[in-house]
Design a protein around this motif. Structure first.
Motif, short mmCIF file in Angstrom:
data_model
loop_
_atom_site.label_atom_id
_atom_site.label_comp_id
_atom_site.label_asym_id
_atom_site.label_seq_id
_atom_site.Cartn_x
_atom_site.Cartn_y
_atom_site.Cartn_z
N ILE A 91 0.99 -1.23 -0.04
CA ILE A 91 0.10 -0.25 0.01
C ILE A 91 0.95 1.46 -0.02
O ILE A 91 1.90 1.41 0.77
CB ILE A 91 -0.94 0.10 1.28
CG1 ILE A 91 -1.57 -1.32 1.35
CG2 ILE A 91 -1.73 1.22 1.24
CD1 ILE A 91 -2.69 -1.60 0.33
N SER A 92 0.65 2.14 -0.98
CA SER A 92 1.25 3.29 -0.99
C SER A 92 0.37 4.71 -1.14
O SER A 92 -0.53 4.53 -1.96
CB SER A 92 2.38 3.30 -2.25
OG SER A 92 3.16 2.23 -2.30
N LEU A 93 0.85 5.69 -0.68
CA LEU A 93 -0.08 6.84 -0.76
C LEU A 93 0.12 7.56 -2.07
O LEU A 93 1.34 7.94 -2.27
CB LEU A 93 0.55 7.60 0.58
CG LEU A 93 -0.57 9.12 0.69
CD1 LEU A 93 -1.84 8.63 1.16
CD2 LEU A 93 0.11 9.76 1.85
N LEU A 94 -0.68 7.90 -2.69
CA LEU A 94 -0.88 8.72 -4.09
C LEU A 94 -0.92 10.08 -3.76
O LEU A 94 -0.30 10.92 -4.27
CB LEU A 94 -1.49 8.24 -4.99
CG LEU A 94 -1.30 6.76 -5.70
CD1 LEU A 94 -2.54 6.17 -6.55
CD2 LEU A 94 0.17 6.85 -6.34
N ASP A 95 -1.96 10.65 -2.97
CA ASP A 95 -2.24 12.02 -2.83
C ASP A 95 -3.10 11.84 -1.54
O ASP A 95 -3.17 10.80 -0.80
CB ASP A 95 -2.86 12.61 -3.76
CG ASP A 95 -4.15 12.25 -4.27
OD1 ASP A 95 -4.97 11.69 -3.61
OD2 ASP A 95 -4.36 12.25 -5.54
N SER A 96 -3.81 12.83 -1.07
CA SER A 96 -4.61 13.23 0.14
C SER A 96 -5.75 12.26 0.22
O SER A 96 -6.44 12.18 1.09
CB SER A 96 -4.83 14.55 0.29
OG SER A 96 -5.52 14.87 -0.71
N SER A 97 -6.27 11.68 -1.04
CA SER A 97 -7.53 10.76 -1.16
C SER A 97 -7.34 9.58 -1.60
O SER A 97 -8.38 8.77 -1.89
CB SER A 97 -8.61 11.76 -1.55
OG SER A 97 -8.25 12.20 -2.79
N HIS A 98 -6.09 9.19 -2.19
CA HIS A 98 -6.04 8.11 -3.24
C HIS A 98 -4.66 7.12 -2.65
O HIS A 98 -3.87 7.80 -2.12
CB HIS A 98 -5.78 8.19 -4.75
CG HIS A 98 -6.63 8.87 -5.27
ND1 HIS A 98 -7.06 10.44 -5.18
CD2 HIS A 98 -7.85 8.65 -5.90
CE1 HIS A 98 -8.23 10.52 -5.78
NE2 HIS A 98 -8.62 9.59 -6.41
N ILE A 99 -4.82 5.74 -2.50
CA ILE A 99 -3.81 5.10 -2.38
C ILE A 99 -3.55 4.03 -3.41
O ILE A 99 -4.55 3.75 -4.35
CB ILE A 99 -3.95 4.32 -1.26
CG1 ILE A 99 -5.32 3.32 -1.16
CG2 ILE A 99 -4.17 5.12 -0.06
CD1 ILE A 99 -5.56 2.35 0.01
N LEU A 100 -2.32 3.59 -3.72
CA LEU A 100 -1.93 2.51 -4.64
C LEU A 100 -1.95 1.01 -3.90
O LEU A 100 -1.34 1.12 -3.11
CB LEU A 100 -0.73 2.77 -5.28
CG LEU A 100 -0.09 1.69 -6.19
CD1 LEU A 100 -1.10 1.60 -7.56
CD2 LEU A 100 1.27 2.13 -6.80
N ILE A 101 -2.68 0.37 -4.45
CA ILE A 101 -2.75 -1.13 -3.79
C ILE A 101 -2.23 -2.08 -4.96
O ILE A 101 -2.56 -2.24 -5.85
CB ILE A 101 -4.12 -1.64 -3.46
CG1 ILE A 101 -4.94 -0.55 -2.85
CG2 ILE A 101 -3.97 -2.89 -2.93
CD1 ILE A 101 -6.15 -0.63 -3.08
N LYS A 102 -1.04 -2.53 -4.69
CA LYS A 102 -0.26 -3.46 -5.49
C LYS A 102 -0.53 -4.83 -4.86
O LYS A 102 -0.06 -5.07 -3.75
CB LYS A 102 1.26 -3.21 -5.56
CG LYS A 102 1.33 -1.92 -6.46
CD LYS A 102 2.90 -1.57 -6.82
CE LYS A 102 3.55 -2.79 -7.34
NZ LYS A 102 4.87 -2.48 -7.41
N LEU A 103 -1.01 -5.74 -5.68
CA LEU A 103 -1.33 -7.16 -5.06
C LEU A 103 -0.47 -8.14 -6.03
O LEU A 103 0.32 -7.76 -7.01
CB LEU A 103 -2.79 -7.55 -5.61
CG LEU A 103 -3.71 -6.61 -4.79
CD1 LEU A 103 -5.16 -6.73 -5.34
CD2 LEU A 103 -3.80 -6.95 -3.23
#
Length: 122
Positions: A91-103
């Motif tokens: 899980i990585s933070l993209l901006d103040s309301s989005h995250i990147l979920i890498k499975l």
């Protein structure tokens, strides 16, 4: 749960922008970039094959959106850990309301994608 390493694992020491543009050989799999210009502006030419190669780490990635307040990253990671997925998740933070979920695999990707929405710690 995924290790706390960067989601783009780079095995070699970092290089300067100039070194990346110069096309010097790299052990991290990043393609040699062809420097050119387009309409008088500097540009980089990347083949379709190179673009597909760069996209491989994101083949099972999703973007999560939080319409109101974003919980802490640790809370989000704990939430995904509690889903008992088959593979690792990053899980990585993209901006103040989005995250990147890498499975790690298509089964987990389908499980998360098909559910469509989750309630993460209220």
């Amino acid at each position: 749960m995924a290790s706390k390493t960067d989601f783009l694992r780079v095995s070699s020491p970092s290089r300067s922008f100039l070194q990346a543009l110069s096309g010097s050989s790299s052990s991290n799999g990043f393609p040699k970039l062809k420097v050119s210009s387009f309409r008088g502006m500097p540009s980089l030419w990347i083949s379709d094959e190179e673009i597909l190669d760069l996209a491989v780490p994101f083949q099972f990635a999703l973007v999560g959106f939080f319409p109101s307040k974003l919980p802490s990253l640790d809370s989000i990671r704990n939430f995904f850990f509690n889903l008992k997925l088959n593979g690792d998740v990053s899980i990585s933070l993209l901006d103040s309301s989005h995250i990147l979920i890498k499975l790690e695999n298509d089964l987990d990707y389908c499980h998360i994608f098909c559910h469509r929405s989750y309630l993460v710690f209220n």
